[in-house]
Design an enzyme around this catalytic site. Structure first.
Site, PDB file in Angstrom:
ATOM      1  N   ASP A  17      -0.169   4.908   1.226  1.00 53.07           N
ATOM      2  CA  ASP A  17      -0.401   5.814   2.348  1.00 53.07           C
ATOM      3  C   ASP A  17      -0.187   5.119   3.682  1.00 53.07           C
ATOM      4  O   ASP A  17      -0.785   4.081   3.966  1.00 53.07           O
ATOM      5  CB  ASP A  17      -1.823   6.384   2.284  1.00 53.07           C
ATOM      6  CG  ASP A  17      -2.028   7.234   1.039  1.00 53.07           C
ATOM      7  OD1 ASP A  17      -1.255   8.178   0.844  1.00 53.07           O
ATOM      8  OD2 ASP A  17      -2.946   6.930   0.251  1.00 53.07           O
TER       9      ASP A  17
ATOM     10  N   ASP B 214       0.875  -1.160   0.000  1.00 49.86           N
ATOM     11  CA  ASP B 214       0.000   0.000   0.000  1.00 49.86           C
ATOM     12  C   ASP B 214       0.920   1.220   0.000  1.00 49.86           C
ATOM     13  O   ASP B 214       2.121   1.093   0.272  1.00 49.86           O
ATOM     14  CB  ASP B 214      -0.887  -0.028   1.243  1.00 49.86           C
ATOM     15  CG  ASP B 214      -1.846   1.149   1.308  1.00 49.86           C
ATOM     16  OD1 ASP B 214      -2.217   1.665   0.237  1.00 49.86           O
ATOM     17  OD2 ASP B 214      -2.213   1.551   2.423  1.00 49.86           O
TER      18      ASP B 214
END
Length: 569
Positions: A54, A52
């Site tokens: 963020d 991922d």
């Protein structure tokens, strides 16, 4: 010539049957470099590493980033009619923690355990005592599955929102202009429920993230809001050497490109003496606009991004995986097809316990690595405040001593009140070392809902995925034994159990020979047929058949060897 322990331990014939645990102390890496294990995982079986962006690749600085989100959300609420006084509030990072539950009926922030038992309850800035809590929750318990009423604030993005909810409830409860009610507040003839207030906050947060200036202000001052780690290119390049690396983010391409460009904006490449490389070169597949957790289910249409404009090209992408292409949308099934990988080939690394970890494991069977930035502070308190933990253990010993010579015939009632008060005081002091809401993982001796979710869904977890740098890619992350109280509090010493002392001693599953046919016939009341079943009794397994650890199973290796033999033939 002497043989080292390292050499001996690689030869099955040289392995000792047992050993004094003080003779060879288990090697552990530095606490801040550690990766912690819930379920065993063999790194050499991982073929793809997924990330991922963020709060995983891009770690946002705290409290700067939370303060920005808090201020923008307050401004949004004021713009839609909330009181101007709210602009005076400043984000306080010592109050909120992840994993709290907001009760939209009574406006309370609640810290619960895995079963819904209340550990801490706060109404605004007021931490409620036991009697206050029981007035609204008679059993100090909530039904967590009542999702219309109870909202779990589980993500790092929820931290500003968590504190803002406390600010609003406290303001409307204590401001003279408003009349406080059990389920909301009144301004003259106008009534605002905590449920409506909560929905306004949720809408304001979404507006700030998707339509407001949060991303714009973040990009304007990346050094202020985003952590840059020079070890990132090195780890990704090493992963590239042993498998494929991919990025799956919910962010759009323009924002992703700016964040990732900043992270890899270094004067060198993976090593200090290597040349700089663009961030795209470290990934075999890049996918934006993923819409997780939908991505792990039916997903959306897979599109291709025009990297010059940031816009999507028309049509559905149907081609093979191509290096350098940026994809938009899609699903985890499509991603596996493009990478040529199946569930357990993939280690997915993310920070979102629901959107990243739970869904990727439950729907796809991916192996999971949860990034928990707060773990650094949790470890600091665990080590720096060890005297508090030791005092609690001493108090347990004192308590046991008071009851040492008493049994059910005793009329004596030891006065344990002073010990109980001290336990409460030490536990409170320990909790306050973490913040006003206490530890992310526990309250006293009880684990939080968040802790139970980490243990249930994350195979591995650490403060940062960069900690993988300190382990070889052949490493076996082996889970420690999870001990129940009867195992953790009873020493490994032989105990004779006499039937006269405990009738339960007769429930021994291994001492009697139940294969004795005479024994069996003696207990049968029905007639015995001359025609016998093929097997009268189960046979004790002569080979290892019980799967103790997920990555201890050798079946896959045996299947691969058989396939290789067939190919050679």
């Amino acid at each position: 010539m002497t043989t080292s322990w390292s050499d001996r331990l690689q030869n099955a014939a040289d392995l000792p049957a047992n050993m004094d645990r003080h003779a060879l102390k288990k090697y552990r890496r530095e606490a801040y470099h550690r990766v912690f294990v819930n379920r065993s995982l063999a790194m050499e079986k991982i073929k793809c590493f997924g990330f991922d962006m963020d709060y995983t690749l891009a770690v946002y600085k705290s409290p700067e980033y939370e303060s920005l989100g808090f201020d923008l959300t307050v401004e949004r609420l004021v713009s839609i009619g909330y009181p101007q006084e709210l602009l005076n509030f400043v984000y306080d990072p010592t109050f909120p923690t992840r994993g709290l539950v907001f009760d939209s009926t009574y406006g309370n922030l609640i810290k619960v355990d895995a079963y819904g038992n209340i550990l801490v309850c706060a109404h605004g800035f007021n931490f409620m005592r036991g009697l206050e809590t029981r007035e609204q929750y008679p059993n100090k318990f909530i039904q967590r599955d009542d999702t219309d009423r109870f909202y779990i604030l589980n993500t790092l993005f929820n931290l500003p929102e968590t504190y803002l909810l406390a600010c609003l409830v406290d303001f409307f409860t204590n401001c003279d202009r408003y009349s406080s009610c059990e389920t909301g507040f009144k301004d003259g003839d106008l009534f605002m429920s905590f449920r409506s207030m909560f929905q306004d906050v949720r809408d304001a947060v979404d507006w700030v993230h998707y339509k407001g200036s949060l991303k714009e202000k973040t990009v304007e001052n990346l050094p202020k809001y985003v952590v840059k780690d020079s070890k990132l290119p090195l780890l990704l390049s090493r992963m590239n050497e042993v498998g494929k690396v991919f990025l799956v983010t919910n962010s759009d391409y323009k924002y992703t490109h700016k964040i990732m460009t900043y992270l890899f904006d270094l004067p060198h490449g993976p090593k200090p003496d290597s040349s700089h490389r663009v961030w795209q070169s470290y990934f075999d597949l890049i996918l934006v606009d993923a819409r997780k957790p939908l991505f792990f289910g039916e997903g959306t249409v897979l599109r291709q991004v025009d990297t010059n404009t940031g816009k999507l090209k028309i049509g559905t992408y149907t081609g093979p995986l191509q290096h350098g292409i940026v994809y938009s949308g899609g699903s985890s099934d499509i991603l596996c097809d493009l990478l040529g990988a199946k569930g357990k080939d993939i280690l997915y690394i993310g920070d979102h316990i629901f959107g990243d970890i739970l869904k990727s494991k439950k729907r796809q069977g991916w192996r999971t690595f949860l990034v928990i930035p707060e773990l650094a502070q949790e470890l600091h308190v665990w080590t720096d405040k060890s005297s508090l933990f030791e005092e609690l253990q001493s108090l347990d010993i004192f308590l046991a001593e008071l009851y040492k010579h008493l049994d059910s015939s005793s009329n004596e009632r030891p006065d344990i009140s002073s010990i109980q008060r001290r336990v409460k005081k030490v536990t409170h002091d320990m909790d306050m070392c973490y913040g006003m809401m206490g530890s992310l993982f526990r309250s006293g001796s009880r684990q939080t809902l968040f802790a139970s979710q980490v243990m249930r869904y994350a195979d591995l977890y650490a403060a940062s995925f960069i900690n993988l740098l300190y382990y070889p890619f052949s490493y076996l992350f082996r889970a420690a034994h999870v001990l129940m109280p009867h195992e953790s509090t009873v020493e490994h010493a032989h105990v004779d159990i006499h039937e006269s002392e405990s009738p339960m001693a007769t429930r021994n599953r291994c001492s009697l020979d139940f294969k004795d046919s005479e024994f069996k016939r003696h207990h049968l009341t029905r007639s015995i047929s001359e025609i016998k079943p093929p097997n009268l009794f189960p046979q004790k397994p002569r080979e290892i058949t019980h799967c103790h650890d997920e990555d201890d199973d050798e079946e896959e290796e045996e299947e691969e060897e058989e396939e290789e033999e067939e190919e050679e033939e």
